[in-house]
Scaffold this motif. Structure first.
Motif, PDB file in Angstrom:
ATOM      1  N   GLU A  22       0.630  -0.945  -0.442  1.00  0.00           N
ATOM      2  CA  GLU A  22       0.228  -0.030  -0.008  1.00  0.00           C
ATOM      3  C   GLU A  22       1.342   1.208  -0.034  1.00  0.00           C
ATOM      4  OE1 GLU A  22      -3.087  -0.298   2.726  1.00  0.00           O
ATOM      5  OE2 GLU A  22      -4.300   1.153   1.959  1.00  0.00           O
ATOM      6  N   HIS A  56      -5.203   4.652   7.258  1.00  0.00           N
ATOM      7  CA  HIS A  56      -5.211   3.278   6.076  1.00  0.00           C
ATOM      8  C   HIS A  56      -6.431   2.721   6.989  1.00  0.00           C
ATOM      9  CE1 HIS A  56      -0.849   1.693   5.427  1.00  0.00           C
ATOM     10  NE2 HIS A  56      -1.122   2.423   4.720  1.00  0.00           N
ATOM     11  N   GLU A  62      -8.467   0.112   7.106  1.00  0.00           N
ATOM     12  CA  GLU A  62      -9.079  -0.391   7.467  1.00  0.00           C
ATOM     13  C   GLU A  62      -9.333  -0.373   8.914  1.00  0.00           C
ATOM     14  OE1 GLU A  62      -6.036  -0.782   5.959  1.00  0.00           O
ATOM     15  OE2 GLU A  62      -4.544  -2.534   6.184  1.00  0.00           O
ATOM     16  N   CYS A  85      -1.299  -4.818   6.044  1.00  0.00           N
ATOM     17  CA  CYS A  85       0.631  -4.103   6.076  1.00  0.00           C
ATOM     18  C   CYS A  85       0.710  -4.392   7.642  1.00  0.00           C
ATOM     19  CB  CYS A  85       0.729  -2.363   6.529  1.00  0.00           C
ATOM     20  SG  CYS A  85       0.064  -2.029   7.270  1.00  0.00           S
ATOM     21  N   CYS A 113      -0.596  -2.590  10.351  1.00  0.00           N
ATOM     22  CA  CYS A 113      -2.293  -1.867  10.760  1.00  0.00           C
ATOM     23  C   CYS A 113      -2.746  -3.601  11.491  1.00  0.00           C
ATOM     24  CB  CYS A 113      -3.301  -2.739   9.372  1.00  0.00           C
ATOM     25  SG  CYS A 113      -3.243  -0.397   8.883  1.00  0.00           S
TER      26      CYS A 113
END
Ligand code: ZN
Ligand code: ZN
Length: 595
Positions: free
Chosen positions: A518, A527, A529, A555, A558
């Motif tokens: 990303e 991000h 999420e 990632c 996260c």
């Protein structure tokens, strides 16, 4: 008088010969008998009799020997001007049903039209079916033109196959929708074709949307519609919607075919409720290999490797022979659970015990397994010994592992090779740039970035979907489009404060290293999420599990943050990323940081 009698006798003889040929064809059950019957047809002088020839073509088609029939039907000395539309339809249908000779259906359609035999409404469904199989949009459009020219564009059956045809031709989905919208009357087959078409091209939200319109239009869906809708739910990870579909099927008494049961099992397995999938599987009668592999796959994605293996063994025990798809599920189960030795054994058993030749996907699974377990050298040796050329996906798996496990020189040289063979694939540059970052070669890294900008390459934007009250919400990184976006960003801030108190350290180095898929232009805490989780925390009562679907691999940051959130907010969080499921609970993840 005498002539009349002669003609009557002749006609009677002819009818008798015709009946005898038809009877022979009726009883014909082997290709070898076709040539004898052919000789009989010639001897009886019936080589131009459309009735006999049509039956001959139909019989040959049933015996998968249509080529035999068409070779003399359309040979140089055949009187094709005597042929009628029934005969042509039989030949066209036969070729439309073959796996590799669909183009011949189009050839004979052309012979038909050029020979001034008028096509009828039974001709086009076969011709369009052949076009669907060939998947050539321009060809499809030209047949569409003839449908209009000959005036069959108001026929529901013809239009339904046209919708299906366009859905099967790359880029044709808009044309399918246009035909669908202009149809004077829609039946359940029309709706199913369009709903299924959206699923086929991955437009799952449109598919669900259209299903709602179908209900509003008061058309009763059938099992085929429901299979498509379930497959859309599976794609979206929309468990609540999927559950609703299940109860709808029960309520409406829709016939639960094996395909429908399989679709339900697959939906539950891939939407995060693998136990429900297992339960349905256990209660199902007439399981097929698809049922078994759906559950095995589901268990693999959830990191329940040992159970997946047990089920695979059970399947063999019941006499169902595994196929290459089942092995893919099994090997990915070994990979996601770190069962390297078992994976190796099963891989060799594929050929030795089950005579299944591994495909590139199976080799890819093995490489993935070695890499996840940190066996980079073994992965690299395995690739060198592969009897088939490794594809770029396999190479990128190895490069990521080289990066993660510090084999930077090796990673660098493989990536350079890959860039030479695939100069327009942006992920190769990202990998090389990450390797240089880890080597502290900042000048080289900057050059790669510049080269990427020059080529106009952009990363795939990360996005996360979440379902709330039967609505699907999608967040992209740094998203500000949502009406609650002010509250969401405040929530993200709060999450950050609480997580830090609990010991979370943001993986900020990643912003510099950009080792993930990303884009890091948006800071980590934006991000998608994290936005989706904040949205869920705001809108669901305490203790409700949170389920989200991410389009890319989660990632590292996260992943770590979600572990903390699950603990701090006491929420079970289920994340489906591009590769697998993560069940976060009490600060732990089911993948055991292995993904
Ligand atoms: Zn992230
Ligand atoms: Zn995880």
């Amino acid at each position: 008088m005498q002539r009349l009698v002669k003609t009557a006798i002749f006609t009677a003889n002819r009818r008798e010969a015709e009946q005898s040929c038809l009877a022979l064809l009726q009883g014909c059950d082997a290709v070898s008998k076709l040539s004898q019957i052919h000789a009989h047809v010639l001897k009886s002088g019936l080589q131009n009799n459309p009735l006999v020839l049509t039956k001959f073509a139909a019989t040959a088609s049933d015996l998968k020997a249509i080529d035999y029939a068409s070779s003399f039907l359309f040979s140089g000395d055949a009187d094709t001007h005597l042929y009628d539309s029934f005969l042509f339809n039989t030949v066209i249908r036969a070729y439309a049903q073959t796996s590799h000779e669909k183009h011949k259906a189009l050839c004979f359609y052309n012979v038909m039209v050029q020979g001034s035999v008028l096509p009828n409404k039974f001709t086009y469904p076969f011709v369009l079916k052949a076009c669907a199989g060939i998947g050539d949009l321009n060809l499809g459009k030209s047949v569409h033109g003839s449908v209009v020219k000959f005036g069959f564009d108001a026929d529901v059956h013809v239009c339904n196959t046209m919708v299906h045809m366009y859905c099967c031709c790359g880029g044709g989905i808009e044309f399918a929708r246009k035909v669908f919208d202009e149809m004077p009357k829609l039946d359940s087959v029309s709706w199913s074709a369009m709903i299924g078409g959206y699923v086929r091209v991955g437009w799952s939200t449109d598919s669900v949307e259209l299903f709602r319109e179908m209900q509003m239009a008061g058309v009763k869906p059938d099992e085929i519609t429901m299979v498509s809708v379930l497959s859309a739910c599976t794609d979206l990870g929309a468990l609540e919607l999927g559950k609703w579909v299940e109860s709808y099927i029960e309520k409406e008494g829709i016939h639960k075919s094996v395909e429908l049961c399989n679709a339900l099992i697959d939906m539950f397995a891939k939407c995060g409720n693998v136990d429900k999938a297992l339960k349905l599987f256990r209660n199902m009668s007439g399981r097929t290999i698809v049922s078994w592999t759906s559950v095995i796959d589901g268990l693999a994605m959830h990191g329940r490797g040992m159970e997946a293996i047990a089920l695979f063994e059970e399947m063999i025990g019941t006499g169902v022979a595994p196929d290459d798809v089942a092995f893919l599920g099994l090997l990915s189960a070994c990979s996601h659970s770190g069962l390297v030795e078992k994976g190796k054994r099963y891989f060799s058993s594929m050929v030795e015990k089950f005579q299944i030749v591994p495909k590139i996907e199976h080799y890819g699974c093995m490489v993935d397994m070695f890499c996840r377990a940190g066996h980079v050298k073994e992965a690299s040796e395995f690739i060198q010994k592969m009897p088939i050329e490794p594809n770029p996906i396999v190479m990128r798996t190895l490069i990521s592992a080289c990066h993660a496990h510090g084999e930077l020189k090796l990673g660098e040289s493989i990536t350079k090779q890959l860039i030479r063979s695939e100069p327009m694939q942006e992920s190769n540059y990202v990998l090389l740039s990450n390797i240089y970052a880890k080597m502290n070669h900042w000048d080289k890294k900057t050059k790669i970035r510049e080269a990427m900008d020059k080529k106009g390459m952009k990363k795939i934007p990360g996005s996360t979907m979440i379902e709330l009250d039967h609505e699907i919400y999608e967040f992209v990184a740094g998203d500000k489009s949502h009406r609650q976006s002010k509250e969401i960003y405040e929530m993200v801030e709060e999450m950050g404060r609480k997580m830090k108190k609990a010991g979370y350290v943001p993986t900020t180095s990643e912003v510099l290293l950009d080792i993930n898929e990303e884009d890091k232009e948006d800071a980590l805490n934006r991000h998608s999420e994290k936005l989706a989780i904040a949205f869920a925390l705001l809108n669901t009562p305490p203790g409700t599990p949170i389920r989200i679907v991410k389009n890319l691999r989660v990632c590292d940051d996260c992943h770590s943050a979600t572990k903390f959130i699950s603990k701090v907010y006491n929420r079970e969080i289920v994340v489906r990323d591009r590769n697998r499921f993560h069940h976060f609970k009490d600060g732990m993840c089911s993948c055991r940081d292995f993904w």
